[in-house]
Design a protein around this motif. Sequence first.
Motif, mmCIF file in Angstrom:
data_model
loop_
_atom_site.group_PDB
_atom_site.id
_atom_site.type_symbol
_atom_site.label_atom_id
_atom_site.label_comp_id
_atom_site.label_asym_id
_atom_site.label_seq_id
_atom_site.Cartn_x
_atom_site.Cartn_y
_atom_site.Cartn_z
ATOM 1 N N ASP A 1 0.816 -1.223 -0.082
ATOM 2 C CA ASP A 1 -0.163 0.086 0.052
ATOM 3 C C ASP A 1 0.918 1.242 -0.109
ATOM 4 N N PHE A 2 2.142 1.280 0.462
ATOM 5 C CA PHE A 2 3.117 2.406 0.421
ATOM 6 C C PHE A 2 3.734 2.631 -0.942
ATOM 7 N N PHE A 3 3.349 1.692 -1.829
ATOM 8 C CA PHE A 3 4.072 2.030 -3.251
ATOM 9 C C PHE A 3 3.346 3.250 -3.766
ATOM 10 N N PRO A 4 4.084 4.317 -4.378
ATOM 11 C CA PRO A 4 3.569 5.406 -4.540
ATOM 12 C C PRO A 4 2.327 5.130 -5.384
ATOM 13 N N GLN A 5 2.542 4.437 -6.679
ATOM 14 C CA GLN A 5 1.355 4.442 -7.484
ATOM 15 C C GLN A 5 -0.005 3.830 -6.695
ATOM 16 N N VAL A 6 0.218 2.760 -5.998
ATOM 17 C CA VAL A 6 -0.908 2.254 -5.250
ATOM 18 C C VAL A 6 -1.466 3.409 -4.393
ATOM 19 N N MET A 7 -0.854 4.079 -3.676
ATOM 20 C CA MET A 7 -1.423 5.153 -2.773
ATOM 21 C C MET A 7 -2.231 6.087 -3.532
ATOM 22 N N SER A 8 -2.000 6.486 -4.746
ATOM 23 C CA SER A 8 -2.850 7.223 -5.545
ATOM 24 C C SER A 8 -2.746 6.809 -6.891
ATOM 25 N N GLN A 9 -3.985 6.127 -7.316
ATOM 26 C CA GLN A 9 -4.086 5.440 -8.465
ATOM 27 C C GLN A 9 -3.832 6.850 -9.695
#
Lengths: 391, 174
Positions: free
Chosen positions: A71-79
């Motif tokens: 969940d902390f991977f940048p793209q996952v945090m903000s689709q």
Amino acid sequence: MTNIYHQMGHNWKWNVDSLQTDSCGDGLIIGPRYTERHKVESLPKELKRRSIFDPQFFLPATARGKLSTYDFFPQVMSQNFSTLEYNETFAEKSAETCLLFQKNNEYEKCIIPCRLILNSDSEDFIEEQSKLFVSPFLKQATNLQIKQPILLQIILTERILRDAKFTSALLNWITSLDLISGCYIIPYLPSREKQIKDPDYLISLMQFIHDLRSNNMEVIVGYLNTEAIVLLAANPTGIATGAYENLRAFNPQAFTDDDRQKRGPVARIFVVRLLQWIDNRYLRPVEQSLKWSRPTLDDSRYTPLWATPDFNWHFSKPEIYKHYFSVFMPLLQTLGKMPPDAIIPEIKDRIETARGYFDKIEKAGVVLAHNDDGSHLPFWLTALNLFTKNL
Amino acid sequence: MTRFKTEKDLVEELSKQCFFIKTHNYLNWCSLVGQEVGGYFGVPDLLFAVSRLQVEKPSFRAIAVEAKLSAWKAALVQAYRYKAFSHYSYVAIDNANIKPALLNIDSFRRSNIGLLSIAYDGALTLHHRPKFEYPYCLNLTRKLQLEVIRALNNDTASSKTSAKPLLRPVSFCH
């Protein structure tokens, strides 16, 4: 003393087996690209405590493969955000959850990730890494009271290493940072052959490691192939090598959306006395020219498995990588424990011995291709000699 | 001196020659030839395979050729690969550019790789004749042997990889 780590990637269980069953290496560098979060979390605590988690934010807008389970991977945090939109707000959120993950899993060190920056000068490079990674992570490290040593990840591109001003600016910046215990370096040389044959590059890399070590910083170098033996001369605190070629030479392609199927490489076996990976089809003439018999060719518990006439050679076979770990990692561990004045002569001696074997092979009329021969060894000796001279 | 314009021209000229079959006394054997034969170790420009099916124990022999306009060293590396599955391996170079290879003929002798030059008019000069040697890779040799049997039986159905055999029968002057 240098710790030897497994660079984990696809089929990472081989690394865990090698470490736990064969006692090869000292720990793991866990890469989320190929390992789902719940599997990483369920690794034994004892193993995690001697391992490092590399968040692999190299391309923060592309959550390729198993990266999407974090969940902390940048793209996952903000689709649907693009790399350009990765700003301080996202960075702080990401830093907090990423560091908490590393803290709660009790890894040996905490890593501040970086993104891959190819074309910028030292000022822009430092500014961007500071803004998006170093500052938010250090702020959160204080908030979360991180006790583990904190390492700053740096992808050392050719551009950085070949520019003395850039290298110097980078060293000044790194050594000025509070709370940072050292660096986790990823060398990136896109134009390389399977073995590094560029002594200037190797010298610059060794010098960079040496300079950090002279400032009492820890240095772990990842994604190494056989040149790991040369880099031991610079006394890093850790080095990492992996199974597949993309774990022995950093390749950002593995983190892009480009799903083009590439042909797998030919199956090679690592011959520690030659310090080279040899195409399996050359094995018989190589053995014959050196009057080596296959059971004694770098004996490991895996040798009887691959050294049979009916072995179905394929680059995805675990035996060839477990054999590599079994014969190369103990050598690196032995060398890594040697006192500084003894290690360089010993490495040189190993390289000279390997050269002698390749001479014999050539004199016997065996013509190896450039990815299988000993043409890298003179470059390695040159690099070691010049590095020693500059010390 | 007229030179070959492309390697393809050189290979075309070589493929017409019964030189390899004749030199190694295989004129009475069933002959097959293939160009750019992949799937083994390297891709020989020409691969001749001969077989004696009528004898009690069928046997086969393979002769691989790497043709180059000039680069003898690269050709030597490739020709050495072909020794993995062939009993004779040759480098053929445009006669107009043969000198550097001749200066290094010891490398060919040491590796037991044949060296010949071919002139634009098709005239061949043999500079080093290789001795018979069993291929060094058993698995690849078996694979080629199966391909030879398949091609001789004109058996396209059993092929897993390609409907078209890599080798085709060829008849040379007796």
